[in-house]
Design a protein around this motif. Structure first.
Motif, PDB file in Angstrom:
ATOM      1  N   GLN A 118       0.842  -1.199   0.000  1.00 29.25           N
ATOM      2  CA  GLN A 118       0.000   0.000   0.000  1.00 29.25           C
ATOM      3  C   GLN A 118       0.875   1.245   0.000  1.00 29.25           C
ATOM      4  O   GLN A 118       1.833   1.355   0.760  1.00 29.25           O
ATOM      5  N   GLY A 119       0.572   2.195  -0.856  1.00 32.52           N
ATOM      6  CA  GLY A 119       1.350   3.421  -0.952  1.00 32.52           C
ATOM      7  C   GLY A 119       0.934   4.456   0.078  1.00 32.52           C
ATOM      8  O   GLY A 119      -0.005   4.249   0.852  1.00 32.52           O
ATOM      9  N   ASP A 120       1.651   5.570   0.076  1.00 32.51           N
ATOM     10  CA  ASP A 120       1.329   6.658   0.985  1.00 32.51           C
ATOM     11  C   ASP A 120       0.060   7.366   0.529  1.00 32.51           C
ATOM     12  O   ASP A 120      -0.133   7.603  -0.667  1.00 32.51           O
ATOM     13  N   ASP A 121      -0.794   7.699   1.477  1.00 28.88           N
ATOM     14  CA  ASP A 121      -1.937   8.547   1.140  1.00 28.88           C
ATOM     15  C   ASP A 121      -1.642   9.967   1.626  1.00 28.88           C
ATOM     16  O   ASP A 121      -0.554  10.259   2.125  1.00 28.88           O
ATOM     17  N   ALA A 122      -2.594  10.851   1.483  1.00 27.66           N
ATOM     18  CA  ALA A 122      -2.377  12.248   1.839  1.00 27.66           C
ATOM     19  C   ALA A 122      -2.043  12.409   3.323  1.00 27.66           C
ATOM     20  O   ALA A 122      -1.190  13.225   3.700  1.00 27.66           O
ATOM     21  N   ALA A 123      -2.701  11.611   4.170  1.00 25.60           N
ATOM     22  CA  ALA A 123      -2.435  11.699   5.610  1.00 25.60           C
ATOM     23  C   ALA A 123      -1.016  11.260   5.926  1.00 25.60           C
ATOM     24  O   ALA A 123      -0.330  11.883   6.752  1.00 25.60           O
ATOM     25  N   ASP A 124      -0.563  10.173   5.272  1.00 27.50           N
ATOM     26  CA  ASP A 124       0.814   9.723   5.474  1.00 27.50           C
ATOM     27  C   ASP A 124       1.807  10.800   5.065  1.00 27.50           C
ATOM     28  O   ASP A 124       2.778  11.087   5.778  1.00 27.50           O
ATOM     29  N   ARG A 125       1.583  11.383   3.920  1.00 24.24           N
ATOM     30  CA  ARG A 125       2.502  12.413   3.430  1.00 24.24           C
ATOM     31  C   ARG A 125       2.555  13.604   4.385  1.00 24.24           C
ATOM     32  O   ARG A 125       3.622  14.165   4.640  1.00 24.24           O
ATOM     33  N   GLU A 126       1.406  13.972   4.916  1.00 20.29           N
ATOM     34  CA  GLU A 126       1.365  15.083   5.864  1.00 20.29           C
ATOM     35  C   GLU A 126       2.169  14.756   7.120  1.00 20.29           C
ATOM     36  O   GLU A 126       2.927  15.592   7.635  1.00 20.29           O
ATOM     37  N   ILE A 127       2.030  13.527   7.619  1.00 17.56           N
ATOM     38  CA  ILE A 127       2.746  13.106   8.820  1.00 17.56           C
ATOM     39  C   ILE A 127       4.248  13.073   8.566  1.00 17.56           C
ATOM     40  O   ILE A 127       5.053  13.538   9.391  1.00 17.56           O
ATOM     41  N   VAL A 128       4.659  12.532   7.420  1.00 16.73           N
ATOM     42  CA  VAL A 128       6.084  12.436   7.092  1.00 16.73           C
ATOM     43  C   VAL A 128       6.706  13.820   6.973  1.00 16.73           C
ATOM     44  O   VAL A 128       7.776  14.094   7.541  1.00 16.73           O
ATOM     45  N   LEU A 129       6.045  14.709   6.257  1.00 17.02           N
ATOM     46  CA  LEU A 129       6.589  16.050   6.070  1.00 17.02           C
ATOM     47  C   LEU A 129       6.610  16.833   7.386  1.00 17.02           C
ATOM     48  O   LEU A 129       7.543  17.605   7.648  1.00 17.02           O
ATOM     49  N   ALA A 130       5.598  16.616   8.224  1.00 17.19           N
ATOM     50  CA  ALA A 130       5.574  17.287   9.523  1.00 17.19           C
ATOM     51  C   ALA A 130       6.711  16.783  10.412  1.00 17.19           C
ATOM     52  O   ALA A 130       7.336  17.562  11.143  1.00 17.19           O
ATOM     53  N   ALA A 131       6.987  15.476  10.340  1.00 17.60           N
ATOM     54  CA  ALA A 131       8.086  14.915  11.132  1.00 17.60           C
ATOM     55  C   ALA A 131       9.423  15.481  10.680  1.00 17.60           C
ATOM     56  O   ALA A 131      10.279  15.840  11.505  1.00 17.60           O
ATOM     57  N   LEU A 132       9.633  15.580   9.384  1.00 15.56           N
ATOM     58  CA  LEU A 132      10.860  16.187   8.873  1.00 15.56           C
ATOM     59  C   LEU A 132      10.976  17.639   9.326  1.00 15.56           C
ATOM     60  O   LEU A 132      12.054  18.102   9.726  1.00 15.56           O
ATOM     61  N   ALA A 133       9.863  18.364   9.279  1.00 12.24           N
ATOM     62  CA  ALA A 133       9.877  19.764   9.685  1.00 12.24           C
ATOM     63  C   ALA A 133      10.226  19.910  11.168  1.00 12.24           C
ATOM     64  O   ALA A 133      10.941  20.839  11.556  1.00 12.24           O
ATOM     65  N   GLU A 134       9.734  18.987  12.009  1.00 10.26           N
ATOM     66  CA  GLU A 134      10.036  19.036  13.443  1.00 10.26           C
ATOM     67  C   GLU A 134      11.538  18.963  13.694  1.00 10.26           C
ATOM     68  O   GLU A 134      12.060  19.543  14.644  1.00 10.26           O
ATOM     69  N   LEU A 135      12.247  18.222  12.839  1.00 13.72           N
ATOM     70  CA  LEU A 135      13.693  18.064  12.991  1.00 13.72           C
ATOM     71  C   LEU A 135      14.481  19.026  12.104  1.00 13.72           C
ATOM     72  O   LEU A 135      15.678  18.839  11.894  1.00 13.72           O
ATOM     73  N   GLU A 136      13.795  20.052  11.600  1.00 15.60           N
ATOM     74  CA  GLU A 136      14.410  21.032  10.709  1.00 15.60           C
ATOM     75  C   GLU A 136      15.105  20.335   9.540  1.00 15.60           C
ATOM     76  O   GLU A 136      16.221  20.687   9.154  1.00 15.60           O
ATOM     77  N   ALA A 137      14.422  19.355   8.978  1.00 14.47           N
ATOM     78  CA  ALA A 137      14.988  18.582   7.875  1.00 14.47           C
ATOM     79  C   ALA A 137      14.065  18.550   6.666  1.00 14.47           C
ATOM     80  O   ALA A 137      14.239  17.723   5.774  1.00 14.47           O
ATOM     81  N   ALA A 138      13.088  19.463   6.606  1.00 12.37           N
ATOM     82  CA  ALA A 138      12.147  19.464   5.488  1.00 12.37           C
ATOM     83  C   ALA A 138      12.858  19.671   4.163  1.00 12.37           C
ATOM     84  O   ALA A 138      12.453  19.103   3.135  1.00 12.37           O
ATOM     85  N   ASP A 139      13.947  20.458   4.185  1.00  9.73           N
ATOM     86  CA  ASP A 139      14.661  20.723   2.945  1.00  9.73           C
ATOM     87  C   ASP A 139      15.455  19.516   2.457  1.00  9.73           C
ATOM     88  O   ASP A 139      15.968  19.513   1.336  1.00  9.73           O
ATOM     89  N   LEU A 140      15.529  18.456   3.278  1.00  7.63           N
ATOM     90  CA  LEU A 140      16.270  17.251   2.906  1.00  7.63           C
ATOM     91  C   LEU A 140      15.369  16.177   2.294  1.00  7.63           C
ATOM     92  O   LEU A 140      15.859  15.124   1.914  1.00  7.63           O
ATOM     93  N   ALA A 141      14.079  16.443   2.201  1.00 11.99           N
ATOM     94  CA  ALA A 141      13.118  15.398   1.811  1.00 11.99           C
ATOM     95  C   ALA A 141      13.526  14.656   0.545  1.00 11.99           C
ATOM     96  O   ALA A 141      13.434  13.423   0.481  1.00 11.99           O
ATOM     97  N   ASP A 142      13.981  15.359  -0.463  1.00 10.86           N
ATOM     98  CA  ASP A 142      14.305  14.734  -1.748  1.00 10.86           C
ATOM     99  C   ASP A 142      15.774  14.346  -1.874  1.00 10.86           C
ATOM    100  O   ASP A 142      16.192  13.819  -2.905  1.00 10.86           O
TER     101      ASP A 142
END
Length: 261
Positions: free
Chosen positions: A116-140
């Motif tokens: 099963q792939g990521d849905d919109a809720a999963d993507r929101e959680i993943v991006l929020a977690a990266l943002a919490e660690l000041e790592a949103a710019d590292l996503a790609d």
């Protein structure tokens, strides 16, 4: 962001670990109450990482049990346990072609069916977690090309994305600069999760842990609040150093200064 699961009681009950005929952990008992942060400290080779590996089932105790809210973790189905307990390990994922986003998204696996792939809720959680660690710019960014500190922040974000109420962290501040060390431990406290954290930095343990548990030679030598445990006598006996321990004038927590010989 808050931990989704309710914080649990995590307990090692007379746990021993024997590998290659050597006893690395010897009848260690430890309790982390709900929402409590317990620091696991001790010199290199004391058995900290070995003990933590029994918590997330990477190692089977030779005797004793690890309990989460009274349930033996070895009897809890893997997917169900992963919804209740997350781990930040010293071992990073292998050098596969994964982006930082892909690594953090692994934290959502316990909530998915196979393939099963990521849905919109999963993507929101993943991006929020990266943002919490000041790592949103590292996503790609390719994970294997990140610095040690960047990798560590991504691995903490993966545990955050798992949304459990209980965390096991093995040297989570390893490779992090001073500010990100503090940010990571503040985040653990802010989540309100139960946490057992192996730490080398005793001043960080004193500042962010409710209790500390000291291992030496695989055995428990002391346990209690930082003020009770972190004494000059204990530091001399366990770490073989001469140190002063004073109360910080602003925070009131013990502050350790190792004295030159």
């Amino acid at each position: 962001m808050t931990a989704r699961g309710a914080p649990g009681t995590l307990e090692a009950e007379a746990v021993s670990v024997v590998l290659g005929g050597r006893t690395l952990v010897d009848r260690v008992s430890l309790v982390a109450a709900p929402s409590q942060v317990v620091g696991l400290i001790g010199p290199n080779g004391a058995g900290k990482s070995t003990l933590l590996r029994t918590f997330y089932r990477a190692l089977r105790p030779a005797s004793g049990r690890v309990l989460l809210d009274g349930d033996d973790v070895r009897r809890v189905p893997g997917r169900r346990l992963a919804r209740r307990l997350a781990a930040v390990l010293q071992e990073a994922p292998g050098d596969f072609e994964l982006t930082a986003y892909d690594v953090v998204a692994m934290g959502r696996t316990p909530y998915k069916r196979a393939f099963q792939g990521d849905d919109a809720a999963d993507r929101e959680i993943v991006l929020a977690a990266l943002a919490e660690l000041e790592a949103a710019d590292l996503a790609d960014a390719p994970f294997d090309r990140l610095s040690g500190g960047e990798k560590q922040r991504v691995l903490i974000a993966r545990a955050l994305a798992q949304r459990t109420g209980t965390l096991v962290l093995d040297e989570p501040t390893n490779h992090l600069d001073l500010r990100h060390q503090i940010d990571a431990l503040r985040l653990v406290r802010r989540l309100g999760a139960t946490a057992v954290i192996a730490l080398h930095d005793l001043n960080l343990a004193a500042a962010y842990c409710d209790r500390v548990h000291v291992l030496d030679g695989g055995r428990t030598v002391a346990a209690g609040t930082p003020a009770e445990v972190l004494t000059p006598d204990l530091l001399a006996a366990v770490y073989r150093v001469d140190a002063e321990v004073t109360e910080h004038p602003r925070t009131g927590v013990p502050q350790i200064t190792v004295l030159p010989e």
